[in-house]
Design a protein around this motif. Structure first.
Motif, mmCIF file in Angstrom:
data_model
loop_
_atom_site.group_PDB
_atom_site.id
_atom_site.type_symbol
_atom_site.label_atom_id
_atom_site.label_comp_id
_atom_site.label_asym_id
_atom_site.label_seq_id
_atom_site.Cartn_x
_atom_site.Cartn_y
_atom_site.Cartn_z
ATOM 1 N N ARG A 175 0.653 -1.259 -0.255
ATOM 2 C CA ARG A 175 0.025 -0.083 -0.373
ATOM 3 C C ARG A 175 1.101 1.200 -0.041
ATOM 4 O O ARG A 175 1.987 1.034 0.782
ATOM 5 C CB ARG A 175 -0.582 -0.424 1.146
ATOM 6 N N ASN A 176 0.215 2.073 -0.857
ATOM 7 C CA ASN A 176 0.950 3.186 -1.090
ATOM 8 C C ASN A 176 -0.306 4.620 -1.147
ATOM 9 O O ASN A 176 -1.136 3.985 -1.680
ATOM 10 C CB ASN A 176 2.170 3.471 -2.029
ATOM 11 N N ASP A 177 0.322 5.949 -1.496
ATOM 12 C CA ASP A 177 -0.706 7.332 -1.872
ATOM 13 C C ASP A 177 -1.226 6.918 -2.672
ATOM 14 O O ASP A 177 -2.013 7.234 -2.674
ATOM 15 C CB ASP A 177 0.133 7.776 -1.634
ATOM 16 N N PHE A 178 -0.285 6.038 -4.825
ATOM 17 C CA PHE A 178 -0.858 6.472 -5.107
ATOM 18 C C PHE A 178 -2.430 4.869 -5.186
ATOM 19 O O PHE A 178 -3.040 4.769 -5.851
ATOM 20 C CB PHE A 178 0.410 5.563 -6.253
ATOM 21 N N ASN A 179 -1.553 3.396 -4.715
ATOM 22 C CA ASN A 179 -2.429 2.819 -5.220
ATOM 23 C C ASN A 179 -3.262 2.470 -3.609
ATOM 24 O O ASN A 179 -4.495 1.705 -3.871
ATOM 25 C CB ASN A 179 -2.163 1.242 -4.913
ATOM 26 N N ALA A 180 -3.412 3.087 -2.534
ATOM 27 C CA ALA A 180 -4.308 3.506 -1.292
ATOM 28 C C ALA A 180 -5.616 3.565 -2.411
ATOM 29 O O ALA A 180 -7.080 2.741 -1.687
ATOM 30 C CB ALA A 180 -3.809 4.047 -0.496
ATOM 31 N N ALA A 181 -5.953 4.439 -2.748
ATOM 32 C CA ALA A 181 -7.353 4.446 -3.641
ATOM 33 C C ALA A 181 -8.245 3.552 -4.191
ATOM 34 O O ALA A 181 -9.048 3.101 -3.428
ATOM 35 C CB ALA A 181 -7.442 5.576 -4.282
ATOM 36 N N VAL A 182 -7.105 2.277 -4.947
ATOM 37 C CA VAL A 182 -7.869 1.333 -5.368
ATOM 38 C C VAL A 182 -8.267 0.244 -4.735
ATOM 39 O O VAL A 182 -9.246 -0.414 -4.468
ATOM 40 C CB VAL A 182 -7.234 0.949 -7.272
ATOM 41 N N GLN A 183 -7.330 0.167 -3.535
ATOM 42 C CA GLN A 183 -7.128 -0.805 -2.273
ATOM 43 C C GLN A 183 -8.780 -0.551 -1.489
ATOM 44 O O GLN A 183 -9.050 -1.093 -1.774
ATOM 45 C CB GLN A 183 -6.302 -0.843 -1.612
ATOM 46 N N ASP A 184 -8.692 0.767 -0.924
ATOM 47 C CA ASP A 184 -10.231 0.906 -0.482
ATOM 48 C C ASP A 184 -11.350 1.037 -1.503
ATOM 49 O O ASP A 184 -12.437 0.464 -0.925
ATOM 50 C CB ASP A 184 -10.493 2.454 -0.351
ATOM 51 N N TYR A 185 -11.523 1.282 -2.264
ATOM 52 C CA TYR A 185 -12.777 0.977 -3.161
ATOM 53 C C TYR A 185 -12.667 -0.179 -3.856
ATOM 54 O O TYR A 185 -13.677 -0.783 -3.032
ATOM 55 C CB TYR A 185 -12.330 1.719 -4.928
ATOM 56 N N THR A 186 -11.940 -1.159 -4.131
ATOM 57 C CA THR A 186 -12.000 -3.073 -4.062
ATOM 58 C C THR A 186 -12.529 -3.359 -2.315
ATOM 59 O O THR A 186 -13.320 -3.968 -2.280
ATOM 60 C CB THR A 186 -10.464 -3.454 -4.450
ATOM 61 N N ASP A 187 -12.287 -2.820 -1.730
ATOM 62 C CA ASP A 187 -12.861 -2.792 -0.551
ATOM 63 C C ASP A 187 -14.169 -2.427 -0.184
ATOM 64 O O ASP A 187 -14.972 -3.257 0.139
ATOM 65 C CB ASP A 187 -11.523 -2.352 1.027
ATOM 66 N N ASP A 188 -13.900 -1.141 -0.280
ATOM 67 C CA ASP A 188 -15.766 -0.959 -0.199
ATOM 68 C C ASP A 188 -16.579 -1.655 -1.000
ATOM 69 O O ASP A 188 -17.949 -2.380 -0.567
ATOM 70 C CB ASP A 188 -15.546 0.476 -0.696
ATOM 71 N N VAL A 189 -16.473 -1.261 -2.408
ATOM 72 C CA VAL A 189 -17.162 -1.642 -3.664
ATOM 73 C C VAL A 189 -17.297 -3.204 -3.384
ATOM 74 O O VAL A 189 -18.301 -3.920 -3.373
ATOM 75 C CB VAL A 189 -17.182 -0.492 -4.480
ATOM 76 N N CYS A 190 -16.195 -4.026 -3.934
ATOM 77 C CA CYS A 190 -16.368 -5.074 -4.487
ATOM 78 C C CYS A 190 -16.423 -5.827 -3.173
ATOM 79 O O CYS A 190 -17.471 -7.264 -3.413
ATOM 80 C CB CYS A 190 -14.390 -5.212 -4.847
ATOM 81 N N PHE A 191 -15.597 -5.958 -2.210
ATOM 82 C CA PHE A 191 -15.529 -6.873 -1.005
ATOM 83 C C PHE A 191 -16.885 -6.027 -0.015
ATOM 84 O O PHE A 191 -17.162 -6.907 0.640
ATOM 85 C CB PHE A 191 -14.479 -7.345 -0.784
ATOM 86 N N GLY A 192 -16.489 -5.147 0.232
ATOM 87 C CA GLY A 192 -17.804 -4.687 1.351
ATOM 88 C C GLY A 192 -19.165 -4.320 1.227
ATOM 89 O O GLY A 192 -20.451 -4.653 1.587
ATOM 90 N N THR A 193 -19.535 -4.655 -0.507
ATOM 91 C CA THR A 193 -20.689 -4.388 -0.756
ATOM 92 C C THR A 193 -21.301 -4.967 -2.160
ATOM 93 O O THR A 193 -22.320 -5.591 -1.530
ATOM 94 C CB THR A 193 -20.487 -3.089 -1.674
#
Length: 124
Positions: A27-45
């Protein structure tokens, strides 16, 4: 628990704690957004509701990722499918089925990816 945490819990159950630890290490400043999106939308929703079980979700993902020729994601989802109860025989049949509907080249590539994962897990 918020959707990001719900998503991380689903990922933990699907891929294991080591996967999350390795992912967090990348995880870094660049990929944090896509990791959070994946966690939220893909796996969380999408992965968390009880409408269909996780094994069926894995089957769907394997078929779609094969059709889309996405070997890196397929590799992870084959491992997840095994964790969700898919057998070697079921994986073979899923991939054979995709040959008819997604094309033989896509299915052949998917067989190679799945075989790598199965050999790594000493299932072949």
């Amino acid at each position: 628990m918020d959707r990001i945490e719900t998503g991380r819990q689903v990922l933990r159950e699907l891929m294991g704690e080591d996967f999350l630890v390795q992912r967090a290490g990348r995880r870094n400043d660049f990929n944090a957004a896509v990791q959070d999106y994946t966690d939220d939308v893909c796996f969380g929703t999408v992965w968390s509701p009880p409408g269909i079980d996780r094994k069926m979700r894995s089957i769907l993902n394997i078929a779609m990722l094969t059709a889309l020729c996405r070997p890196n994601q397929l590799r992870s989802h084959v491992e997840g499918a095994i964790n969700n109860g898919c057998t070697v025989e079921e994986l073979r049949e899923i991939l054979l089925h995709t040959a008819v509907y997604a094309g033989l080249p896509a299915a052949v590539e998917a067989f190679k990816v799945a075989e790598e994962v199965l050999e790594k897990k000493n299932l072949l």
